[in-house]
Design a protein around this motif. Sequence first.
Motif, PDB file in Angstrom:
ATOM      1  N   ASP A 112     -50.060  32.943 -38.622  1.00  0.00           N
ATOM      2  CA  ASP A 112     -49.459  33.884 -37.659  1.00  0.00           C
ATOM      3  C   ASP A 112     -49.808  33.580 -36.256  1.00  0.00           C
ATOM      4  N   ILE A 113     -49.016  33.920 -35.302  1.00  0.00           N
ATOM      5  CA  ILE A 113     -49.422  33.960 -33.957  1.00  0.00           C
ATOM      6  C   ILE A 113     -49.255  35.113 -33.088  1.00  0.00           C
ATOM      7  N   ASP A 114     -50.013  35.454 -31.978  1.00  0.00           N
ATOM      8  CA  ASP A 114     -49.786  36.528 -31.303  1.00  0.00           C
ATOM      9  C   ASP A 114     -48.880  35.944 -29.843  1.00  0.00           C
ATOM     10  N   PRO A 115     -47.670  36.225 -29.661  1.00  0.00           N
ATOM     11  CA  PRO A 115     -46.859  35.527 -28.412  1.00  0.00           C
ATOM     12  C   PRO A 115     -47.405  36.397 -26.949  1.00  0.00           C
ATOM     13  N   THR A 116     -48.162  37.531 -27.362  1.00  0.00           N
ATOM     14  CA  THR A 116     -48.757  38.198 -25.931  1.00  0.00           C
ATOM     15  C   THR A 116     -49.443  37.405 -25.260  1.00  0.00           C
ATOM     16  N   TYR A 117     -50.198  36.614 -26.112  1.00  0.00           N
ATOM     17  CA  TYR A 117     -51.076  35.553 -25.402  1.00  0.00           C
ATOM     18  C   TYR A 117     -50.522  34.670 -24.201  1.00  0.00           C
ATOM     19  N   THR A 118     -50.866  34.602 -23.243  1.00  0.00           N
ATOM     20  CA  THR A 118     -50.117  33.721 -22.202  1.00  0.00           C
ATOM     21  C   THR A 118     -50.750  32.373 -22.139  1.00  0.00           C
ATOM     22  N   LEU A 119     -50.158  31.690 -21.038  1.00  0.00           N
ATOM     23  CA  LEU A 119     -50.414  30.154 -20.990  1.00  0.00           C
ATOM     24  C   LEU A 119     -51.986  30.139 -20.831  1.00  0.00           C
ATOM     25  N   GLY A 120     -52.357  28.880 -21.413  1.00  0.00           N
ATOM     26  CA  GLY A 120     -53.577  28.510 -21.430  1.00  0.00           C
ATOM     27  C   GLY A 120     -54.404  28.192 -20.099  1.00  0.00           C
ATOM     28  N   ASP A 121     -55.692  27.987 -20.285  1.00  0.00           N
ATOM     29  CA  ASP A 121     -56.352  27.613 -18.867  1.00  0.00           C
ATOM     30  C   ASP A 121     -55.934  26.170 -18.337  1.00  0.00           C
ATOM     31  N   MET A 122     -55.467  25.288 -19.437  1.00  0.00           N
ATOM     32  CA  MET A 122     -54.996  24.008 -18.986  1.00  0.00           C
ATOM     33  C   MET A 122     -53.620  24.077 -18.002  1.00  0.00           C
ATOM     34  N   ALA A 123     -52.800  24.988 -18.642  1.00  0.00           N
ATOM     35  CA  ALA A 123     -51.370  25.032 -17.998  1.00  0.00           C
ATOM     36  C   ALA A 123     -51.711  25.864 -16.358  1.00  0.00           C
ATOM     37  N   ARG A 124     -52.460  26.739 -16.568  1.00  0.00           N
ATOM     38  CA  ARG A 124     -52.676  27.644 -15.490  1.00  0.00           C
ATOM     39  C   ARG A 124     -53.391  26.908 -14.329  1.00  0.00           C
ATOM     40  N   ARG A 125     -54.291  26.018 -14.841  1.00  0.00           N
ATOM     41  CA  ARG A 125     -55.219  25.086 -13.582  1.00  0.00           C
ATOM     42  C   ARG A 125     -53.814  24.200 -13.108  1.00  0.00           C
ATOM     43  N   ARG A 126     -53.246  23.690 -14.024  1.00  0.00           N
ATOM     44  CA  ARG A 126     -52.344  22.471 -13.280  1.00  0.00           C
ATOM     45  C   ARG A 126     -51.405  23.369 -12.389  1.00  0.00           C
ATOM     46  N   LYS A 127     -50.900  24.418 -12.878  1.00  0.00           N
ATOM     47  CA  LYS A 127     -50.093  25.065 -12.044  1.00  0.00           C
ATOM     48  C   LYS A 127     -50.590  25.491 -10.673  1.00  0.00           C
ATOM     49  N   GLU A 128     -51.776  26.048 -10.819  1.00  0.00           N
ATOM     50  CA  GLU A 128     -52.513  26.454  -9.460  1.00  0.00           C
ATOM     51  C   GLU A 128     -52.751  25.110  -8.464  1.00  0.00           C
ATOM     52  N   ILE A 129     -52.982  23.981  -9.258  1.00  0.00           N
ATOM     53  CA  ILE A 129     -53.220  22.845  -8.405  1.00  0.00           C
ATOM     54  C   ILE A 129     -52.097  22.434  -7.645  1.00  0.00           C
ATOM     55  N   LEU A 130     -50.871  22.381  -8.512  1.00  0.00           N
ATOM     56  CA  LEU A 130     -49.529  21.933  -7.984  1.00  0.00           C
ATOM     57  C   LEU A 130     -49.279  22.932  -6.756  1.00  0.00           C
ATOM     58  N   ARG A 131     -49.453  24.374  -6.954  1.00  0.00           N
ATOM     59  CA  ARG A 131     -48.943  25.324  -6.174  1.00  0.00           C
ATOM     60  C   ARG A 131     -49.902  24.922  -4.702  1.00  0.00           C
ATOM     61  N   ARG A 132     -51.370  24.873  -5.161  1.00  0.00           N
ATOM     62  CA  ARG A 132     -52.065  24.433  -3.899  1.00  0.00           C
ATOM     63  C   ARG A 132     -51.522  23.183  -2.988  1.00  0.00           C
ATOM     64  N   LEU A 133     -51.425  22.137  -3.640  1.00  0.00           N
ATOM     65  CA  LEU A 133     -50.629  20.822  -3.014  1.00  0.00           C
ATOM     66  C   LEU A 133     -49.244  21.032  -2.341  1.00  0.00           C
ATOM     67  N   GLU A 134     -48.516  22.033  -2.801  1.00  0.00           N
ATOM     68  CA  GLU A 134     -47.358  22.414  -2.219  1.00  0.00           C
ATOM     69  C   GLU A 134     -47.631  23.167  -0.979  1.00  0.00           C
ATOM     70  N   GLU A 135     -48.623  24.147  -1.142  1.00  0.00           N
ATOM     71  CA  GLU A 135     -48.847  24.834   0.106  1.00  0.00           C
ATOM     72  C   GLU A 135     -49.441  23.913   1.476  1.00  0.00           C
ATOM     73  N   GLU A 136     -50.119  23.097   0.904  1.00  0.00           N
ATOM     74  CA  GLU A 136     -50.633  21.978   1.881  1.00  0.00           C
ATOM     75  C   GLU A 136     -49.678  20.903   2.588  1.00  0.00           C
ATOM     76  N   GLY A 137     -48.524  20.819   1.687  1.00  0.00           N
ATOM     77  CA  GLY A 137     -47.297  20.230   2.238  1.00  0.00           C
ATOM     78  C   GLY A 137     -47.423  18.584   1.683  1.00  0.00           C
ATOM     79  N   VAL A 138     -48.269  18.421   0.751  1.00  0.00           N
ATOM     80  CA  VAL A 138     -48.765  16.805   0.262  1.00  0.00           C
ATOM     81  C   VAL A 138     -48.060  16.752  -1.091  1.00  0.00           C
ATOM     82  N   LEU A 139     -47.389  17.812  -1.822  1.00  0.00           N
ATOM     83  CA  LEU A 139     -47.062  17.519  -3.245  1.00  0.00           C
ATOM     84  C   LEU A 139     -46.075  16.142  -3.335  1.00  0.00           C
ATOM     85  N   THR A 140     -45.143  16.086  -2.411  1.00  0.00           N
ATOM     86  CA  THR A 140     -44.188  15.018  -2.739  1.00  0.00           C
ATOM     87  C   THR A 140     -44.370  13.785  -1.906  1.00  0.00           C
ATOM     88  N   LEU A 141     -45.527  13.716  -1.137  1.00  0.00           N
ATOM     89  CA  LEU A 141     -45.547  12.475  -0.034  1.00  0.00           C
ATOM     90  C   LEU A 141     -45.392  11.287  -0.803  1.00  0.00           C
TER      91      LEU A 141
END
Length: 433
Positions: A112-141
Amino acid sequence: MEQNPLSLYELNALVRQSVRLSMPDAYWVQAELSDVRTNYSGHCYVEFVQKDPRSNALLAKARGIIWSNVFCNLKPYFERETGQAFVAGLKVLVKVTVDFHELYGYSLTVSDIDPTYTLGDMARRRKEILRRLEEEGVLTLNKELELPELAQRIAVISSPTAAGYGDFCDQLERNAFGFAFYTKLFPAIMQGEQVEASIIRALDRINAEHGRWDVVVIIRGGGAASDLSGFDTYELATNCAQFPLPILTGIGHERDDTVIDAVAHTRVKTPTAAAEFLINHLRKTAERLEGYASFFAQEVPDWLNRQKERLERWVARIPARVQMRIQNEGFRQERLMKRIHLAWQTRLMRETYCLQLESRISIALQSRLTRESQHLRLLEQQVKSASPDLLLARGYSITLKDGKAVTDASALRPGDEVVTRVAKGTFKSKVSK
């Protein structure tokens, strides 16, 4: 020495029996999915990990299995409830039973699995890094860099012993088109805690001589997703995003996705796919060049023939056009000479008239001068005839009172003194009556 030693199978059977006796229940477990695979039978094989939140180092790892009869219901239920695909990088809460198999060892069976558990640390860390790069304006350089048409000088970052590196080089060397590629390996550690620092050092060495290279390729063979955590760091991502050369990544398999894949110029599935991408890119360039060569070979002679025919037509038309031009110039000269002759005649008439006008003006001035002289003489005579001295010489006198001429005797009073002026002198009188 023991007389009846156990075989490995017998020992593992004892372990299996002990596990079943000591842990007969099902347990809810928090873990992160680092690898998710489904085989042809529909069974899902996963890898559970737990990491140190500060260092990101692995603390625990376990194999898991979700049998097909459970997975066919569990997966759509989880994805419907969470809106997330059931993939590596998720942190999940699963209900498991502990098992030990004589051949496959320790594993967890998911029920069984509990779907209320959210994204894991891996995915959240990636998302946070990409958000930070986008804010700094370097994500797509790096994605905005233009890949050279002849991308043949390739700087490779990989482990020298990695099978993926060998596959990459072999694919380039044995390409079916005979293209020449020039590669140089910049060795780096591609697994473990030193991945970030090692790849950054390799990028620095390439940057020191970046004029020698057209593209950078970061490749690594497959493996569990937990082994790719070193590619999900901010420092490595920002170095790749701002690198002056296009970066291609071929890390892991199709199911693996890292932060540097998101910031790289081009992401492909595997090292072999990276080689195929470069070969196809050069093939497209070669096809364009061949198309240009074919175009020149076919079109240029036709164009030269058309230009030759056009030139011949112009040459044939030159004599007639020259004759026409000469004739037109002759007509133009005649018209110009007529206009010049007429203009000179008109100018001569105007100048002649001006000369005649000067003579007439001189005569008119002389006549006017004579008239004015006569008029002046008449005025002089009139002035002289109106002079008081002339009247006094004729016997007239002027009587003055207080310096003013007396013209009315009633204006005088007895006793007034008056001065009388005659032609020769003056005398005073007193009015008595």
